[in-house]
Design a protein around this motif. Structure first.
Motif, mmCIF file in Angstrom:
data_model
loop_
_atom_site.group_PDB
_atom_site.id
_atom_site.type_symbol
_atom_site.label_atom_id
_atom_site.label_comp_id
_atom_site.label_asym_id
_atom_site.label_seq_id
_atom_site.Cartn_x
_atom_site.Cartn_y
_atom_site.Cartn_z
ATOM 1 N N SER A 51 -5.895 63.227 106.814
ATOM 2 C CA SER A 51 -6.962 62.250 106.994
ATOM 3 C C SER A 51 -8.269 63.041 107.010
ATOM 4 O O SER A 51 -8.273 64.269 107.165
ATOM 5 C CB SER A 51 -6.762 61.443 108.279
ATOM 6 O OG SER A 51 -6.720 62.291 109.399
ATOM 7 N N LEU A 53 -12.582 63.137 108.113
ATOM 8 C CA LEU A 53 -13.787 62.662 108.798
ATOM 9 C C LEU A 53 -14.975 63.158 107.988
ATOM 10 O O LEU A 53 -15.012 64.326 107.591
ATOM 11 C CB LEU A 53 -13.895 63.221 110.212
ATOM 12 C CG LEU A 53 -12.809 62.879 111.218
ATOM 13 C CD1 LEU A 53 -13.083 63.613 112.534
ATOM 14 C CD2 LEU A 53 -12.744 61.389 111.453
ATOM 15 N N ASP A 55 -18.924 63.527 108.517
ATOM 16 C CA ASP A 55 -19.983 63.472 109.529
ATOM 17 C C ASP A 55 -19.526 62.699 110.767
ATOM 18 O O ASP A 55 -20.256 61.894 111.328
ATOM 19 C CB ASP A 55 -21.266 62.885 108.943
ATOM 20 C CG ASP A 55 -21.825 63.751 107.831
ATOM 21 O OD1 ASP A 55 -21.618 64.985 107.882
ATOM 22 O OD2 ASP A 55 -22.446 63.207 106.907
ATOM 23 N N GLY A 56 -18.264 62.943 111.162
ATOM 24 C CA GLY A 56 -17.715 62.358 112.371
ATOM 25 C C GLY A 56 -17.117 60.976 112.211
ATOM 26 O O GLY A 56 -16.511 60.454 113.145
ATOM 27 N N ASP A 57 -17.262 60.359 111.049
ATOM 28 C CA ASP A 57 -16.733 59.013 110.813
ATOM 29 C C ASP A 57 -15.426 59.077 110.025
ATOM 30 O O ASP A 57 -15.368 59.728 108.979
ATOM 31 C CB ASP A 57 -17.738 58.162 110.034
ATOM 32 C CG ASP A 57 -18.997 57.887 110.830
ATOM 33 O OD1 ASP A 57 -18.904 57.714 112.067
ATOM 34 O OD2 ASP A 57 -20.082 57.841 110.225
ATOM 35 N N PRO A 58 -14.379 58.382 110.486
ATOM 36 C CA PRO A 58 -13.115 58.378 109.744
ATOM 37 C C PRO A 58 -13.267 57.721 108.373
ATOM 38 O O PRO A 58 -13.932 56.692 108.236
ATOM 39 C CB PRO A 58 -12.184 57.543 110.616
ATOM 40 C CG PRO A 58 -12.858 57.382 111.928
ATOM 41 C CD PRO A 58 -14.312 57.599 111.715
ATOM 42 N N VAL A 59 -12.646 58.321 107.372
ATOM 43 C CA VAL A 59 -12.658 57.764 106.023
ATOM 44 C C VAL A 59 -11.680 56.596 105.933
ATOM 45 O O VAL A 59 -11.943 55.612 105.249
ATOM 46 C CB VAL A 59 -12.330 58.854 104.984
ATOM 47 C CG1 VAL A 59 -12.110 58.267 103.603
ATOM 48 C CG2 VAL A 59 -13.436 59.896 104.966
ATOM 49 N N ARG A 62 -10.597 53.948 102.682
ATOM 50 C CA ARG A 62 -11.615 53.853 101.627
ATOM 51 C C ARG A 62 -11.297 54.821 100.497
ATOM 52 O O ARG A 62 -10.808 55.926 100.729
ATOM 53 C CB ARG A 62 -13.010 54.192 102.168
ATOM 54 C CG ARG A 62 -13.566 53.146 103.111
ATOM 55 C CD ARG A 62 -14.958 53.508 103.556
ATOM 56 N NE ARG A 62 -14.877 54.609 104.520
ATOM 57 C CZ ARG A 62 -15.893 55.390 104.844
ATOM 58 N NH1 ARG A 62 -17.070 55.218 104.291
ATOM 59 N NH2 ARG A 62 -15.754 56.356 105.732
ATOM 60 N N VAL A 67 -16.926 57.406 99.022
ATOM 61 C CA VAL A 67 -17.461 58.026 100.238
ATOM 62 C C VAL A 67 -18.517 59.049 99.843
ATOM 63 O O VAL A 67 -18.208 60.115 99.307
ATOM 64 C CB VAL A 67 -16.331 58.683 101.068
ATOM 65 C CG1 VAL A 67 -16.896 59.339 102.312
ATOM 66 C CG2 VAL A 67 -15.265 57.651 101.423
#
Length: 84
Positions: A51, A53, A55-59, A62, A67
């Motif tokens: 999995s 991330l 910039d700290g946000d989970p992909v 998507r 992205v």
């Protein structure tokens, strides 16, 4: 084209042979294609189970081509972890 850092954790770090490396890409898909080109073999297989991330946000689910990567950003490559 944005430039930033890709960080590899656990099995991804072992397969890449480095903890982190720079990226120059506009999307996560482009960055991962470059990683696969630089590290053929085991890392390519490990990435299929990872999995990510950005910039700290989970992909999440998507499409990686959707992205966008930011200048000075960070991509975290997280293989499945055992335990709790």
């Amino acid at each position: 084209m944005a430039a930033g850092i890709i960080r590899f954790w656990a099995a991804a770090k072992a397969a890449a042979g480095v903890a982190e490396e720079p990226y120059a890409a506009d999307t996560l898909a482009q960055a991962l294609d470059a990683v696969r080109d630089r590290h053929p073999g085991e890392l390519v297989r490990v990435l299929q189970r990872c999995s990510f991330l950005v910039d700290g946000d989970p992909v999440g689910t998507r499409g990686h081509e959707t992205v966008r990567l930011a200048e000075g950003g960070t991509v975290e490559v997280l293989p499945p972890f055992a335990g709790g």
